[in-house]
Design an enzyme around this catalytic site. Structure first.
Site, mmCIF file in Angstrom:
data_model
loop_
_atom_site.group_PDB
_atom_site.id
_atom_site.type_symbol
_atom_site.label_atom_id
_atom_site.label_comp_id
_atom_site.label_asym_id
_atom_site.label_seq_id
_atom_site.Cartn_x
_atom_site.Cartn_y
_atom_site.Cartn_z
ATOM 1 N N ARG A 68 0.801 -1.214 0.000
ATOM 2 C CA ARG A 68 0.000 0.000 0.000
ATOM 3 C C ARG A 68 0.840 1.274 0.000
ATOM 4 O O ARG A 68 0.644 2.182 -0.812
ATOM 5 C CB ARG A 68 -0.910 0.042 1.239
ATOM 6 N N THR A 69 1.769 1.370 0.947
ATOM 7 C CA THR A 69 2.509 2.618 1.128
ATOM 8 C C THR A 69 3.360 2.919 -0.099
ATOM 9 O O THR A 69 3.369 4.032 -0.622
ATOM 10 C CB THR A 69 3.401 2.504 2.383
ATOM 11 N N HIS A 146 4.567 5.585 11.791
ATOM 12 C CA HIS A 146 4.131 5.449 10.393
ATOM 13 C C HIS A 146 3.177 6.631 10.165
ATOM 14 O O HIS A 146 1.959 6.458 10.080
ATOM 15 C CB HIS A 146 3.437 4.100 10.205
HETATM 16 N N1 CP Z 1 -0.332 -0.133 5.910
HETATM 17 C C1 CP Z 1 0.863 -0.392 5.376
HETATM 18 O O1 CP Z 1 1.885 0.226 5.716
HETATM 19 O O2 CP Z 1 0.832 -1.335 4.410
HETATM 20 P P1 CP Z 1 2.078 -1.795 3.533
HETATM 21 O O3 CP Z 1 3.035 -2.493 4.454
HETATM 22 O O4 CP Z 1 1.503 -2.703 2.467
HETATM 23 O O5 CP Z 1 2.709 -0.560 2.954
#
Ligand code: CP
Length: 319
Positions: A68-69, A146
């Site tokens: 996602r990020t 985060h």
């Molecule tokens: N929410 C999140 O950080 O997802 P990813 O690890 O897929 O980036």
């Protein structure tokens, strides 16, 4: 087309980096979320692009896995016309022994304006601010923070409750090893929300009292109380040698997993999750797919929120 009111446009946003929400004020956060509304609307246009970053070069420096990020930062950068370079530790000279310091100095020599960094070690984004001139954005550093995840979470909550003052947010799961929880508690408290953390005692950090949130061990109690229930993944990759923090994933699901029976018993709360979800552990699969879940809205909003952050940290000049 959405535009910004003069009061919002005139806010003196002075942050140079985004290392965490600890350093950001309530007004900084509200300003980012207000800007993100503008970019969220752009994403719904037939041509969802603006030339805001057309003279900028950005490197996405990922030392840890991400879906996602990483994708939403890259999409946000491309939607804004930036030149984008992607670095993945697993296919780089890191594998030949090059240090983080040498890697970032090498990349910086190529005239980079901004760096988005994810790393397993807390404090890496802070370290990078001392190595290069570029603006640094923390995309997750160990179990520390985060911040872009928390900002997109708060943006998604604001779509349901425009004013988060007094809203009740339960964060359920692996509190000890989560960076999402720390950034969310910091941000939500600044916006006046009430936050309760819920999970097994083995996954509650020793410093939990210093976070400024309430603590509960009782899932039913918090689901009956909250407006928003945010479930977290068990961060097995960060628990290292501390095995057996929970008896089994099956037992965890029985104790702390949100299931359809909870949605029926408590009809008011909205389900969130930062992803990736382990279906059948923190959330029953049917809960993920239910109309009470806004998990995919979180993902869509992540692009808009990251566009807003890139815009502001690049100097805030919209074309
Ligand atoms: N929410 C999140 O950080 O997802 P990813 O690890 O897929 O980036």
């Amino acid at each position: 087309m959405a535009d910004l009111s003069d009061s919002v446009r005139d806010y003196p946003f002075r942050q140079r980096h985004l290392l965490g929400l600890e350093e950001y004020s309530r007004d900084d956060i509200l300003y980012i979320l207000e800007q993100a509304k503008y970019f969220r609307e752009i994403l719904d246009r037939p041509v969802p692009k603006v030339p805001t970053l057309r003279d900028k070069t950005i490197v996405n420096l990922f030392y840890e896995n991400s879906t996602r990020t990483r994708l939403s930062f890259e999409l946000a950068q491309k939607r804004m016309g930036a030149d984008v370079v992607n670095f993945s530790a697993s296919s780089s000279s890191t594998k030949k022994g090059e240090s983080l310091k040498d890697t970032i100095r090498t990349i910086s020599s190529m005239k980079i304006d901004m760096v988005v960094v994810r790393h397993e070690s807390p404090g890496v984004s802070q370290f990078l601010t001392r190595q290069v001139e570029a603006a640094i954005i923390n995309a997750g550093d160990g179990a520390h923070e985060h911040p872009t995840q928390a900002l997109l979470d708060m943006f998604t909550m604001q779509q349901i409750y425009p004013d988060l003052t007094g809203k009740k947010v339960a964060i359920i799961g692996d509190i000890a090893f989560s960076r999402v929880v720390r950034s969310n508690v910091l941000g939500l408290k600044k916006l006046g929300a009430e936050v309760t953390l819920c999970g097994p005692k083995t996954l509650m950090p020793a410093y939990v009292d210093s976070l400024g949130a309430d603590v509960s061990w009782d899932l039913e109690e918090v689901l009956g109380w909250c407006d928003i229930a945010m479930a977290l993944r068990i961060q097995l990759e960060r628990q290292g040698s501390k095995v057996n923090m929970i008896p089994s994933l099956r037992e965890y699901h029985q104790m702390f997993g949100i299931r359809m029976e909870h949605l029926e018993k408590y009809p008011d709360f909205t389900v969130m999750h930062p992803g990736p979800v382990n279906r059948g552990v923190e959330l029953q699969g049917a809960v993920v797919d239910s109309d009470r879940s806004v998990i995919l809205n979180q993902v869509t909003n992540g692009v808009a929120v990251r566009m807003a952050i890139l815009y502001l940290l690049s100097g805030g000049k919209r074309e």
